[in-house]
Design a protein around this motif. Structure first.
Motif, PDB file in Angstrom:
ATOM      1  N   ARG A  40       0.834  -1.197   0.000  1.00 45.79           N
ATOM      2  CA  ARG A  40       0.000   0.000   0.000  1.00 45.79           C
ATOM      3  C   ARG A  40       0.870   1.249   0.000  1.00 45.79           C
ATOM      4  O   ARG A  40       0.577   2.229  -0.677  1.00 45.79           O
ATOM      5  CB  ARG A  40      -0.926  -0.007   1.216  1.00 45.79           C
ATOM      6  N   ARG A  41       1.972   1.204   0.759  1.00 45.87           N
ATOM      7  CA  ARG A  41       2.855   2.363   0.817  1.00 45.87           C
ATOM      8  C   ARG A  41       3.469   2.650  -0.550  1.00 45.87           C
ATOM      9  O   ARG A  41       3.574   3.812  -0.962  1.00 45.87           O
ATOM     10  CB  ARG A  41       3.960   2.116   1.846  1.00 45.87           C
ATOM     11  N   GLU A  44       0.872   4.252  -2.734  1.00 42.88           N
ATOM     12  CA  GLU A  44       0.632   5.636  -2.334  1.00 42.88           C
ATOM     13  C   GLU A  44       1.771   6.538  -2.782  1.00 42.88           C
ATOM     14  O   GLU A  44       1.540   7.674  -3.221  1.00 42.88           O
ATOM     15  CB  GLU A  44       0.446   5.715  -0.818  1.00 42.88           C
ATOM     16  N   GLU A  45       3.023   6.036  -2.675  1.00 46.96           N
ATOM     17  CA  GLU A  45       4.158   6.836  -3.115  1.00 46.96           C
ATOM     18  C   GLU A  45       4.116   7.056  -4.632  1.00 46.96           C
ATOM     19  O   GLU A  45       4.424   8.148  -5.127  1.00 46.96           O
ATOM     20  CB  GLU A  45       5.463   6.149  -2.717  1.00 46.96           C
ATOM     21  N   GLY A  46       3.711   6.010  -5.360  1.00 46.33           N
ATOM     22  CA  GLY A  46       3.585   6.158  -6.807  1.00 46.33           C
ATOM     23  C   GLY A  46       2.512   7.158  -7.184  1.00 46.33           C
ATOM     24  O   GLY A  46       2.708   7.994  -8.076  1.00 46.33           O
ATOM     25  N   LEU A  47       1.369   7.091  -6.503  1.00 44.81           N
ATOM     26  CA  LEU A  47       0.297   8.039  -6.778  1.00 44.81           C
ATOM     27  C   LEU A  47       0.712   9.461  -6.424  1.00 44.81           C
ATOM     28  O   LEU A  47       0.379  10.419  -7.140  1.00 44.81           O
ATOM     29  CB  LEU A  47      -0.968   7.646  -5.995  1.00 44.81           C
TER      30      LEU A  47
END
Length: 238
Positions: A40-41, A44-47
């Motif tokens: 998930r992290r 989220e970092e990619g987004l």
């Protein structure tokens, strides 16, 4: 199975690797490929990165637009040109710019479809099996963008170098076509253009559908890229 001209296409022009000021940003070394799904992290970092790039691009577009509008207001106020003249010229220039953009940087392409492909209102019924020896599944060599529905289903592959255009093999055929028997391996999930395309009046394929007269250019492995602009625009003509 696919006529891209019948589908509206959304084009975007992402320009990664630059800040709002236009400076090239340093890149980080690529991480080793893992067989594990992203955490998930990581997602989220990619987004967050993508959102930052979208914001930077929007800022550049807004700045450029402000200069253009300021220039237009000045030339109109000084009586050098009228708004009507600008509007007329814009209609002439826009198609040229789009053509140039598509030839130099295809960006991101997506269908604008309001239909659920699984309930397509105009699915075409053609006895393809009896015609495959002639047409060689020519429709499976046509190029078109996927819809958001296709992308979200994660079944249909698209070209990594040209999102979200349907993936092709080195032979020009759809990635999902079984070459030996010319059968679609994802028939239940096939995109909307594959469902509604009607080859019967498409002269790129058939010179005479009823008499089974095929366009001889089909035999060229480069088809449909071997067609002239006039031939590409003449589908449906008799």
């Amino acid at each position: 199975m696919a006529r891209p001209a019948a589908i509206d296409v959304e084009l975007c022009d992402p320009t990664p690797g630059r800040s709002a000021a236009g400076d090239i940003e340093p890149t980080t070394p690529a991480s080793p490929v893992s067989s594990q799904p992203p955490s998930r992290r990581e997602v989220e970092e990619g987004l967050a990165y993508l959102h930052a790039r979208v914001g930077a691009t929007a800022a550049r577009v807004l700045e450029s637009a402000s200069f253009v509008y300021a220039l237009i207001e000045l030339v109109v106020e000084r009586g050098l040109i009228s708004i009507e003249e600008i509007d007329a010229r814009k209609k002439q220039v826009a198609p040229r710019l789009l053509k140039r953009f598509e030839s130099h940087d295809e960006g991101v392409a997506l269908q604008h479809s309001v239909h659920d492909k699984h309930h397509a209102p105009q699915e075409v019924q053609i006895d393809c099996a009896s015609r495959l020896p002639l047409c060689k599944a020519a429709c499976c060599k046509m190029v078109f963008p996927l819809s958001r529905q296709d992308v979200k289903e994660h079944v249909i592959h698209w070209q990594l170098g040209r999102p979200y255009v349907i993936a092709k093999g080195d032979d020009g055929y759809c990635h999902h076509l079984e070459r030996e028997r010319l059968r679609c391996t994802v028939h239940g999930a096939r995109p909307l253009p594959c469902r509604v395309y009607d080859c019967r009046n498409d002269r790129r394929v058939w010179l005479d559908f009823e008499r089974r007269v095929i366009n001889p250019k089909i035999a060229d492995p480069a088809w449909p890229h071997n067609l002239s602009a006039e031939e590409r625009n003449a589908q449906g003509a008799r």
